[in-house]
Design an enzyme around this catalytic site. Structure first.
Site: not given
Length: 264
Positions: A46, A228, A232
């Protein structure tokens, strides 16, 4: 005597004819060599992947922003997917799909680790010194089988400052194993772990939140309950990581400079 005069006359005519033909041969037309585009196949998790709803969603993978630093000779084909480890990327046949598309001269950017370390998930976890190592080797060797150029990247760091403001590593032995595979198989190695560690520390404890997803409730519509997330990347964070990756590629993969935009 007349025979010899006739013979020499024919020879003279032939020489003049050939000389005229040589003068009439056109000069070769010099054309600028056209370099075909190269595909950059990116595989990973990701932190690299393209994100959905980019008009509303502030999250980005760094490979999603990579094209802004490249010229029109390079095409980024981002195969990175949220939540994938080397194990799941292979078992789900995602690598097979990438492998089938590789052409000679393409690049394969490889960055895993975030999900390989998830010990409570048997579908994703890999031991760094065994399965993770050999999965990386598989990517490298099979990319080379197709004439493509693999490039290994260590994982980007998480924003993990302790109470003393020290950035603490969370990836254990995984980045080291990438280094070892790169050395053993002579693969270009881009140390994004170190580069992003310096980036996080340069921004500092508070300002580094801008690199990630930190939003108060109702601050933005996409996260009405707030967010939060120190793993990422925001648009700013992904842009900075892509910039760091390109700078390292200039040094470690000199021929890749042909695909980088000239600085204005």
């Amino acid at each position: 005597m007349k025979y010899y005069n006739y013979k020499w006359s024919l020879l003279l005519v032939l020489i003049l004819f050939l000389a005229c033909r040589q003068e009439q041969v056109p000069e070769p037309v010099l054309t600028e060599e056209i370099q075909e585009t190269v595909s950059i196949h990116t595989i990973g998790d990701s932190t690299m992947a393209d994100k959905v709803n980019p008009e509303e969603n502030p999250e980005r993978g760094w490979c999603q922003l990579l094209p802004i630093f490249l010229n029109d000779k390079a095409i980024v084909k981002n195969h990175a997917v949220n939540g994938r480890s080397t194990r799941s990327f292979i078992q789900q046949k995602r690598w097979d799909s990438v492998y089938s598309k590789l052409n000679r001269g393409d690049y394969v950017f490889i960055q895993f680790g975030h999900n390989d370390q998830k010990e409570n998930d048997s579908l994703r976890y890999t031991n760094p010194h065994t399965a993770y190592r050999y999965n990386l080797i598989k990517f490298v060797q099979e990319a080379r089988e197709k004439g493509a150029h693999p490039v290994l990247f260590s994982s980007i760091v998480r924003r993990n400052f302790n109470e003393n403001g020290t950035l603490v590593d969370t990836h254990g032995d995984y980045p080291m194993e990438v280094r070892l595979v790169a050395q053993e198989f002579e693969v270009p190695f881009i140390d994004l772990q170190y580069a992003t560690e310096q980036m996080e520390e340069r921004y500092g404890v508070e300002a580094s939140k801008k690199l990630h997803l930190h939003y108060a409730p109702n601050e933005i519509a996409y996260y009405p309950e707030g967010k939060e997330d120190d793993t990422h990347l925001s648009i700013e964070g992904a842009t900075e990581v892509a910039r760091l990756a390109v700078a390292e590629l200039k040094n470690k993969v000199p021929e890749f400079t042909n695909f980088i935009k000239e600085e204005e």
